[in-house]
Enzyme design. Structure first.
Site, short mmCIF file in Angstrom:
data_model
loop_
_atom_site.label_atom_id
_atom_site.label_comp_id
_atom_site.label_asym_id
_atom_site.label_seq_id
_atom_site.Cartn_x
_atom_site.Cartn_y
_atom_site.Cartn_z
N GLU A 158 23.95 7.28 62.51
CA GLU A 158 24.40 6.88 61.17
C GLU A 158 23.73 5.61 60.68
O GLU A 158 23.76 5.32 59.48
CB GLU A 158 25.92 6.77 61.14
CG GLU A 158 26.61 8.10 61.41
CD GLU A 158 28.09 8.09 61.08
OE1 GLU A 158 28.48 7.47 60.07
OE2 GLU A 158 28.86 8.70 61.84
N TYR A 203 36.20 17.81 53.55
CA TYR A 203 35.81 16.93 52.45
C TYR A 203 34.86 17.65 51.48
O TYR A 203 33.93 18.35 51.89
CB TYR A 203 35.08 15.70 52.98
CG TYR A 203 35.95 14.65 53.61
CD1 TYR A 203 37.07 14.16 52.96
CD2 TYR A 203 35.63 14.12 54.85
CE1 TYR A 203 37.86 13.18 53.52
CE2 TYR A 203 36.41 13.12 55.42
CZ TYR A 203 37.52 12.65 54.75
OH TYR A 203 38.29 11.67 55.32
N TYR A 235 31.10 0.99 58.95
CA TYR A 235 30.90 1.37 60.34
C TYR A 235 29.41 1.37 60.70
O TYR A 235 28.98 0.70 61.65
CB TYR A 235 31.50 2.74 60.63
CG TYR A 235 30.93 3.39 61.87
CD1 TYR A 235 31.04 2.77 63.11
CD2 TYR A 235 30.26 4.62 61.81
CE1 TYR A 235 30.50 3.35 64.26
CE2 TYR A 235 29.74 5.21 62.94
CZ TYR A 235 29.85 4.57 64.16
OH TYR A 235 29.31 5.15 65.28
N SER A 236 28.62 2.12 59.95
CA SER A 236 27.20 2.24 60.30
C SER A 236 26.48 0.91 60.12
O SER A 236 25.55 0.59 60.88
CB SER A 236 26.52 3.34 59.48
OG SER A 236 26.66 3.13 58.09
N ALA A 237 26.89 0.09 59.15
CA ALA A 237 26.27 -1.23 58.97
C ALA A 237 26.57 -2.12 60.18
O ALA A 237 25.70 -2.87 60.64
CB ALA A 237 26.77 -1.88 57.69
N THR A 268 24.36 5.01 67.24
CA THR A 268 24.60 6.22 66.45
C THR A 268 23.45 6.51 65.50
O THR A 268 22.71 5.59 65.10
CB THR A 268 25.90 6.06 65.62
OG1 THR A 268 26.04 7.15 64.70
CG2 THR A 268 25.87 4.77 64.81
N LYS A 310 27.17 -1.10 63.25
CA LYS A 310 26.39 -0.60 64.38
C LYS A 310 24.92 -0.96 64.23
O LYS A 310 24.24 -1.28 65.21
CB LYS A 310 26.57 0.91 64.53
CG LYS A 310 27.92 1.33 65.07
CD LYS A 310 28.19 0.80 66.48
CE LYS A 310 27.32 1.47 67.52
NZ LYS A 310 27.65 0.98 68.90
N LYS A 346 38.63 12.97 64.42
CA LYS A 346 37.32 13.48 64.04
C LYS A 346 37.42 14.98 63.76
O LYS A 346 38.38 15.65 64.15
CB LYS A 346 36.31 13.20 65.15
CG LYS A 346 36.19 11.73 65.54
CD LYS A 346 35.54 10.89 64.45
CE LYS A 346 35.40 9.43 64.87
NZ LYS A 346 34.37 9.19 65.87
N HIS A 372 29.96 9.35 51.14
CA HIS A 372 29.81 10.31 52.24
C HIS A 372 28.35 10.75 52.38
O HIS A 372 27.78 11.36 51.47
CB HIS A 372 30.70 11.53 51.98
CG HIS A 372 30.99 12.35 53.19
ND1 HIS A 372 31.88 13.39 53.20
CD2 HIS A 372 30.50 12.27 54.46
CE1 HIS A 372 31.94 13.92 54.41
NE2 HIS A 372 31.11 13.26 55.19
#
Length: 349
Positions: free
Chosen positions: A132, A213, A156-158, A130, A160, A195, A291
């Protein structure tokens, strides 16, 4: 034969369906069938002998060893991942287990299998990741390219990012023939409605609020899932070993713009019974922690080296997506169970 992990999820199932529409080469499809994995995505393949489904987890080393020994795949395409930022904030452990430890187990099984092959050059391990992992961008920053430093900002991004580093390490340390892709935000058919895009379509048709958001000005690059699948096929076919390829749609849009576009398409294709606009259902909610403000993908490398560009514009892809959800209301009802509704109410309260 190729081995696809996570092939009952959103991107994975689209990839499997498109692969078997384009090739006669069989697919072994390994999926744990967590909440976002759905065998209904693959219903059209129930009687297709080219599709072999295996219910299991990439963290199961014994199962992986058995699958490699039994089916002898020429390639692995790894989609298996926990992939929702909001869920990673509430419960990061599942992301560590699947995205880091699971990827490690899969790499180990692939390395052991590859080590015993006579023709090692023909094997490929393609890891799907990703954008991200690169963190966030300011409004005037250049888009992420393959040399951008990793700065993940969510569990999540960490997780990945860690999986990407493992894949890279297995190439440089062991010579495992790997390639990694980092994609932007996908959308399209078979997308679990947690999503933004499928959630808005689902809520709009149910007369529920459309949660956005913060101020809604978070910017993402949007990639139609069928374009993503075609890019992965191209990278698997001709990508250089050890390389990373960014896959993007060249479609930067603010979340608020995405939602208002969806509302306009729904107004046209399935107007509200009361004659009002779907945009009247928009509701701004408290922003989520940490975010990221903007993601943007520079996809020039994959175009220059492999000749790939997305076929869909944002407008054409959104229209195809809305039409699919309108035509597949039964699929949406089947996946939006009580547990799904409870989670959405908790997240967007």
């Amino acid at each position: 034969m190729i081995l696809v992990t996570g092939g009952a999820g959103f991107i994975g199932s689209n990839f499997v369906l498109d692969w078997l529409a384009e090739h006669d080469e069989p697919v072994v499809n390994l999926d744990a069938l967590t909440y976002a994995g759905n065998l209904n995505n693959l219903r059209s393949l129930e009687s297709d002998p080219r599709h072999i489904f295996v219910h299991g987890n990439i963290g199961n080393a014994a199962l992986l060893s058995d699958l490699f020994a039994r089916y002898k795949p020429r390639a692995v395409v790894n989609f298996a991942a926990e992939s929702h930022v909001d869920r990673s904030i509430h419960g990061p452990e599942d992301f560590i287990q699947t995205n880091i430890l699971g990827t490690f187990r899969l790499l180990e099984a692939a390395r052991a299998y590859w080590g015993g092959l006579e023709s090692k050059h023909d094997f490929r391990f393609l890891h799907v990741s990703t954008d991200e992992v690169f963190g966030t961008l300011d409004a005037d920053d250049p888009a992420f390219n393959e040399e951008t430093s990793y700065r993940p900002n969510s569990p999540y991004s960490a997780s990945k990012a860690a999986s990407d580093h493992l894949v890279r390490a297995y190439f440089h340390t062991y010579g495992l023939p790997v390639v990694t892709t980092n994609c932007s935000n996908n959308y399209g058919p078979l997308h679990f409605p947690e999503k933004l895009i499928p959630l808005v379509i689902h809520n709009a048709l149910k007369g529920r609020p459309l949660p956005i958001y913060g101020d809604g000005m978070q910017i993402r690059d949007w990639l139609y899932v069928k374009d993503h699948c075609s890019a992965i096929r191209r990278v698997l076919e001709a990508g250089r070993l050890g390389e990373t390829y960014n896959i993007g749609g060249w479609n930067e849009r603010a979340n608020l713009h995405v939602v208002t576009t969806l509302c306009a398409v729904l107004d046209e294709l399935q107007p509200r019974p009361d004659g009002k606009k779907y945009s009247e259902q928009i509701a701004f909610v408290t922003d989520r922690p940490g975010h990221d403000r903007r993601y943007a993908i520079d996809a020039r490398k994959i175009e220059a080296e492999l000749g790939w560009r997305p076929a869909e514009t944002f407008e054409s892809g959104i229209r195809k997506t809305v039409r699919w959800y309108l035509a597949n209301a039964d699929w949406v009802e089947n996946v939006t169970s009580g547990s799904y509704r409870n989670w959405v109410e908790k997240q967007y309260a």
